[in-house]
Design an enzyme around this catalytic site. Structure first.
Site, PDB file in Angstrom:
ATOM      1  N   TYR A  61       0.834  -1.200   0.000  1.00  0.00           N
ATOM      2  CA  TYR A  61       0.000   0.000   0.000  1.00  0.00           C
ATOM      3  C   TYR A  61       0.870   1.253   0.000  1.00  0.00           C
ATOM      4  O   TYR A  61       1.657   1.471   0.926  1.00  0.00           O
ATOM      5  CB  TYR A  61      -0.924   0.033   1.219  1.00  0.00           C
ATOM      6  CG  TYR A  61      -1.994  -1.035   1.261  1.00  0.00           C
ATOM      7  CD1 TYR A  61      -2.326  -1.797   0.142  1.00  0.00           C
ATOM      8  CD2 TYR A  61      -2.687  -1.290   2.443  1.00  0.00           C
ATOM      9  CE1 TYR A  61      -3.299  -2.767   0.203  1.00  0.00           C
ATOM     10  CE2 TYR A  61      -3.672  -2.256   2.506  1.00  0.00           C
ATOM     11  CZ  TYR A  61      -3.979  -2.997   1.380  1.00  0.00           C
ATOM     12  OH  TYR A  61      -4.943  -3.972   1.440  1.00  0.00           O
ATOM     13  N   SER A  62       0.702   2.059  -1.040  1.00  0.00           N
ATOM     14  CA  SER A  62       1.472   3.294  -1.209  1.00  0.00           C
ATOM     15  C   SER A  62       2.964   3.032  -1.035  1.00  0.00           C
ATOM     16  O   SER A  62       3.692   3.825  -0.437  1.00  0.00           O
ATOM     17  CB  SER A  62       0.996   4.371  -0.228  1.00  0.00           C
ATOM     18  OG  SER A  62      -0.340   4.732  -0.496  1.00  0.00           O
TER      19      SER A  62
END
Length: 322
Positions: A61-62
């Site tokens: 995530y990110s």
């Protein structure tokens, strides 16, 4: 807030899990709609104050930014021993060989990287994000067992796979005396109920906790069908999940919500929560209202007529999200 056990384990978790994919610097990774640290911290603090103790993120995530933000915020806002912190491994974290997947090398390297970003010595639930067809499941399960025995993870979970694959992984673990999975994180909501056919009966029989992702169908169940958001405009994966034929279900959610005097999101989450195999839906949030609705859904009681109306228009779907 309500609390329950994760499957047949002794681990207590809040009945709402906060999904942390929406927390991450927008210029890192592929989620331009994600929230930077200052905005993310506000929502994480709101979740802690509401009694949410279950936080789910992933290394991918990110590009690791989510883990960094979540780790710093939880260290500031709560006691580590009261939190159930979950993360995942599988997605690509660097180019070249061994940058993704579930090999022993990838698992060991990525867990250490996740722990550094999260600022903790252990995670409570370490999950494989997807099935890895290129690595023998024996190699994966032994590496995960060693992770648990090292103290770097307390429990193991899986996500988004066929029921036969999950059953195979569990049998490999048991046959070798290794640690099995205690949870399944999968795609389940009013628009996609395919997991009810095989995966959920398997989880119920084996005492595996279920923590569905996208219980609001990426927000589609929380707003009129034709409404666009910044995320929906750029979410190419999400665009493939829910066809036009799902529109009548969204309309039914609206009708039940109006009759009950609650929000659409509360109705859709209450429907997920009433399934006895579900431990806690994983709810993402980019606004305070999203968290308020998630917590309020615990107090919504759907009648048999409500449920019949919500389910009447469902048609079989090609399983998606693997």
């Amino acid at each position: 807030m309500e609390y329950t056990r994760l499957g047949s384990t002794g681990l207590e978790v809040s009945r709402i899990a906060l999904g942390c994919m929406s927390f991450g610097e927008p210029d890192r990774g592929n989620h331009s709609w994600s929230l930077p640290e200052d905005e993310s911290r506000t929502l994480i603090k709101q979740a802690v104050d509401a009694g949410i103790t279950f936080f789910d993120t992933a290394n991918v995530y990110s590009a690791g930014s989510s883990e960094e933000i979540v780790g710093r915020a939880l260290a500031d806002f709560t006691d580590r021993d009261t939190v159930v912190l979950a993360t995942k491994v599988h997605g690509r974290m660097h180019e070249g060989p061994n940058g993704a997947g579930l090999s022993r090398k990838a698992i060991m390297a990525q867990l250490d990287a996740s722990l550094r970003r999260l600022g903790t010595d252990w995670v409570d639930l370490y999950q494989i994000h997807r099935w890895d067809p290129h690595t023998p499941i024996e190699e994966t399960m032994e590496a995960l067992h060693d992770v648990v025995k090292s103290g770097k993870a307390r429990y193991l979970g899986a996500s988004s796979m066929w029921a036969w694959q999950f059953a195979k992984a569990q049998e490999v673990a048991r046959a070798n005396g290794w640690t099995p999975f205690v949870s399944m994180q999968d795609h389940y909501n009013l628009l996609n109920r395919e997991e009810e056919r095989e995966m959920y009966p398997l989880c119920e029989d084996q005492g595996v906790g279920v923590i569905p992702w996208s219980p609001l169908a990426r927000g589609r169940l929380a707003r009129p069908w034709d409404t666009d958001t910044e995320r929906s405009a750029t979410d190419e994966f999400g665009k493939r999940l829910y066809p036009e034929s799902d529109r009548p279900i969204v309309d039914a959610v609206s009708a039940v919500a109006e009759r009950q005097g609650v929000s659409r999101a509360q109705v859709a989450l209450a429907w997920v929560l009433r399934n006895p195999v579900v431990t806690a839906p994983i709810v993402g949030a980019t606004k305070a209202k999203h968290l308020e609705d998630a917590v309020a859904s615990l107090d919504v009681t759907l009648t048999d007529d409500d449920v019949a109306e919500l389910q009447a228009s469902y048609t079989p779907h090609e399983p998606a999200g693997f």
